[in-house]
Scaffold this motif. Structure first.
Motif, short mmCIF file in Angstrom:
data_model
loop_
_atom_site.label_atom_id
_atom_site.label_comp_id
_atom_site.label_asym_id
_atom_site.label_seq_id
_atom_site.Cartn_x
_atom_site.Cartn_y
_atom_site.Cartn_z
N ASP A 278 0.84 -1.19 0.00
CA ASP A 278 0.00 0.00 0.00
C ASP A 278 0.89 1.26 0.00
O ASP A 278 0.71 2.16 -0.82
N ARG A 279 1.87 1.29 0.88
CA ARG A 279 2.77 2.45 0.92
C ARG A 279 3.62 2.54 -0.34
O ARG A 279 3.80 3.61 -0.91
N ALA A 280 4.15 1.38 -0.77
CA ALA A 280 5.06 1.39 -1.93
C ALA A 280 4.35 1.87 -3.18
O ALA A 280 4.98 2.37 -4.11
N LEU A 282 1.94 4.22 -3.16
CA LEU A 282 1.31 5.54 -2.93
C LEU A 282 1.68 6.58 -3.99
O LEU A 282 0.86 7.42 -4.34
N LEU A 283 2.93 6.53 -4.45
CA LEU A 283 3.36 7.55 -5.42
C LEU A 283 3.02 7.16 -6.85
O LEU A 283 3.26 7.92 -7.77
N LYS A 313 10.40 8.83 -4.81
CA LYS A 313 10.48 7.37 -4.82
C LYS A 313 10.30 6.81 -3.41
O LYS A 313 10.33 7.56 -2.43
N VAL A 314 10.09 5.51 -3.35
CA VAL A 314 9.83 4.89 -2.05
C VAL A 314 10.47 3.50 -2.03
O VAL A 314 10.49 2.80 -3.04
N PHE A 315 11.03 3.16 -0.87
CA PHE A 315 11.59 1.82 -0.63
C PHE A 315 10.99 1.26 0.65
O PHE A 315 10.95 1.94 1.67
N GLU A 316 10.52 0.03 0.57
CA GLU A 316 10.02 -0.67 1.75
C GLU A 316 10.84 -1.94 1.93
O GLU A 316 11.03 -2.68 0.96
N HIS A 317 11.25 -2.22 3.14
CA HIS A 317 11.96 -3.47 3.40
C HIS A 317 11.15 -4.31 4.36
O HIS A 317 10.51 -3.79 5.26
N TYR B 81 0.30 13.87 -1.78
CA TYR B 81 1.12 12.70 -1.51
C TYR B 81 1.59 12.69 -0.06
O TYR B 81 1.54 11.68 0.63
N GLU B 84 -1.15 11.63 2.29
CA GLU B 84 -1.46 10.20 2.22
C GLU B 84 -0.37 9.36 2.84
O GLU B 84 -0.63 8.36 3.49
N LYS B 88 -0.12 6.57 6.50
CA LYS B 88 0.13 5.13 6.34
C LYS B 88 1.48 4.67 6.84
O LYS B 88 1.82 3.50 6.69
N ALA B 110 10.74 0.46 8.49
CA ALA B 110 11.50 0.00 7.33
C ALA B 110 11.00 0.66 6.05
O ALA B 110 11.18 0.14 4.97
N SER B 111 10.37 1.81 6.22
CA SER B 111 9.78 2.52 5.10
C SER B 111 10.59 3.79 4.84
O SER B 111 10.92 4.52 5.78
N GLU B 112 10.94 4.02 3.58
CA GLU B 112 11.69 5.23 3.25
C GLU B 112 11.14 5.88 2.00
O GLU B 112 11.18 5.30 0.91
N PHE B 113 10.61 7.10 2.16
CA PHE B 113 10.10 7.87 1.04
C PHE B 113 11.06 9.00 0.72
O PHE B 113 11.66 9.58 1.63
N SER B 114 11.17 9.30 -0.55
CA SER B 114 11.98 10.42 -0.97
C SER B 114 11.11 11.28 -1.88
O SER B 114 10.67 10.83 -2.94
#
Lengths: 380, 380
Positions: A278-280, A282-283, A313-317, B81, B84, B88, B110-114
């Protein structure tokens, strides 16, 4: 026709049959609800000719008297007005009386409505159903089966057959399949039936009918009887009949789509994975393609990512419970995976991949009663 | 800029400033939220150039630490954005760091947005307000005043001035008036102010601004400071500033519209009357004119009725608490009367009529702090 009805009973029954009434029908009388009063009770019917719902308000249930029948008869009342009126009447009950030329009076407290009714003889008859092919499912299980498949039907009319869910019954197992050709949802359930040799295939029920059925069924263990014919299916629950036409044509053979082996297998916590996707995504929404990339990293870690050049951009681990097999990079439409995960009623799921370009399979860890197949997107 | 913020605080603050952000702005930077971090806290600003909202998240409140400021600074982030994403994020807090070219990193679990941020120097400055004309109202009373007037503003741009609520302050009484020329809502309230001679007139606040203000104000007795200038009004509540432009032009003189005498007076139970009108207008909605007829009968009874030739008719009878004066037959738009009744926070109301063709007045039985004036419709 003259009858006094408890309002709470009438409101509930009208809401049920309204689910079959469409405001956009080409047959004027179908904008109405047919009301038939007999000494058994009040029968209400709504229909858009694809779906018909008949609802009985019995004269009494246990110690409760719902209805006082003063004179039998029937009438068709304008559905939208009738349903709004009953919700707002001031008393606990309403007296409904049909006069000349089907003019119908509703009396409740100091409120008196007079509605121009229509001749019930002009209302279409419900389909006559031969009850050869009959089986039963618990109401709550039927609702679950619908929820777990119907979201995957096609919303496009280019291949009308895909707007339905394909039901087959063989060897005592009911199998429901829906696909819009980008993803496929399958749900199997054993049916306890007296006649073991009961079987059918290519019974394609419009998604809309199943959605409406699900809304009027109760979340309980009571049995729903299901009668299948050539071109109609009938669901019989307590005080409710729902008839739906079946879709014409042959449902495509989907049995070969589901891969039988896997090169990479994950076990993941369902909710954690759902929230990360869901978060990944979002953009990547709204006009964008919803595409999320997934890659295996070291240490049982998977990475979800997406990149929208104008926004960011977004990264989820996420640490998997288990990862087995080859390394993997794959891209998919986040919407399809999220919708599939939302109907998996289990805390852990397996995902089986057979390569970045092949459909992958989501299913519960320890059984395959639900299988969700999703086509990847080419980006890696 | 580098800061760690408790997510619950950030979510609430972002929701508040989002009320001023429009997706349809012609000024691209206003699709963003400005975030400014100082050692006082985090300041968020949203604006559509008519309304601007500034919200402070203080570093700490009581024993709670909301923010860890690591480095001061500011940035403009894409509002939709950003709002939102914060809803989350997986952790209790988020770390926000601005890098080169305003590229902003949000880290939570473990979430990283840029996100690609914009230069805060390009964000419009908030209006400079001279604080000469300042008074205070309790937050809950201000919300009530807005609710009791703003529904009556015009939604048509043919006379833009009528899309606002006209505020005047004279002799220590604030008077708020809204009209769309079919009905008029008036609410008066004494203001406890140090300077008795404080006064203003023709302060016309856009209905939209008041609606947004009402949503972000708390339902409590804390004071809201109000600063009035020539072309702006500023509302200051705890941690919130809301600026709104005022409407240009002269608000029409409405003082002569309200009748000073009456020929027929009812006292009615508010809720019973509201429900009866609601039912009486059920057949007259949607494309129809919503017209309901009211007539006095014998024995303190009033009758509400309507008739839609193709659907049917309805009669409602209601015993008034009191009827005084001449017999009456009058027709009105049920929507206007219902909207007026819904904001009357009293169990009984008076209605004062001066004839079938003259506006009638709805007000509480024992005071005139709220007055709702409604024009009848010619049918009788």
């Amino acid at each position: 026709m003259k009858v006094k009805i408890q309002l709470n009973q009438l409101i509930e029954a009208v809401q049920d049959v309204m689910k079959a009434v469409s405001s956009r029908t080409t047959i004027p009388i179908l904008t109405g609800i047919k009301m038939e009063v007999t000494y058994d009770g009040v029968h209400l019917t709504g229909s858009d000719s694809d779906i018909s719902i008949e609802r009985l308000i019995p004269v009494e249930e246990g110690d409760l008297v719902h209805i006082e029948v003063k004179q039998e008869g029937s009438v068709v009342l304008p559905a939208r007005y009738f349903s709004e009126i009953v919700k707002k009447l001031p008393n606990d009950s309403v007296e409904i009386e049909v006069g000349e030329r089907f003019e119908t009076t509703l009396r409740s407290g100091a409120s008196e409505f007079s509605l121009l009714g229509l001749d019930p003889e002009e209302y279409p008859r419900l389909p006559q159903i031969e009850e050869n092919l009959v089986f039963e499912i618990q109401s709550d299980l039927l609702k679950a089966m619908i929820r777990q498949t119907v979201f995957a039907v096609s919303t496009s009319e280019t291949r009308p057959i895909l707007t339905g869910v394909n039901w087959t019954l063989t060897d005592g197992v009911l199998n429901c399949i829906a696909t819009d050709s980008h993803r496929l949802a399958e749900r199997k359930m054993p049916i306890d039936s007296q006649s073991e040799e009961l079987s059918f295939q290519n019974v394609v029920i419009p998604g809309k009918s199943l959605n409406e059925l699900s809304k009027i069924l109760d979340e309980n263990a009571e049995k729903v009887q299901i009668v299948v014919t050539n071109n109609q299916i009938l669901f019989k629950a307590k005080n409710i009949l729902l008839f739906s036409r079946l879709l014409d044509g042959n449902y495509p053979d989907t049995s070969k789509l589901i891969p039988s082996e896997s090169k990479t297998t994950f076990v993941l916590k369902t909710k954690e994975f759902l929230q990360a996707i869901d978060r990944a995504s979002l953009l990547a929404r709204e006009g964008r393609n919803n595409v999320v990339k997934l890659a295996t990293l070291d240490n049982q870690t998977i990475e979800l990512s997406s990149n929208s050049p104008e926004i960011g951009k977004v990264f989820e681990h996420m640490i998997a419970e288990e990862i087995e097999g080859e390394e993997l990079k794959i891209s998919f439409n986040a919407k399809y995976v999220m919708e599939a995960l939302k109907v998996m009623d289990c805390t852990e799921i397996s995902i089986l991949f057979t390569g970045a370009m092949r459909p992958f399979l989501i299913q519960p860890v320890s059984d395959d009663s639900i299988r969700q197949l999703i086509l990847p997107v080419r980006t890696y």
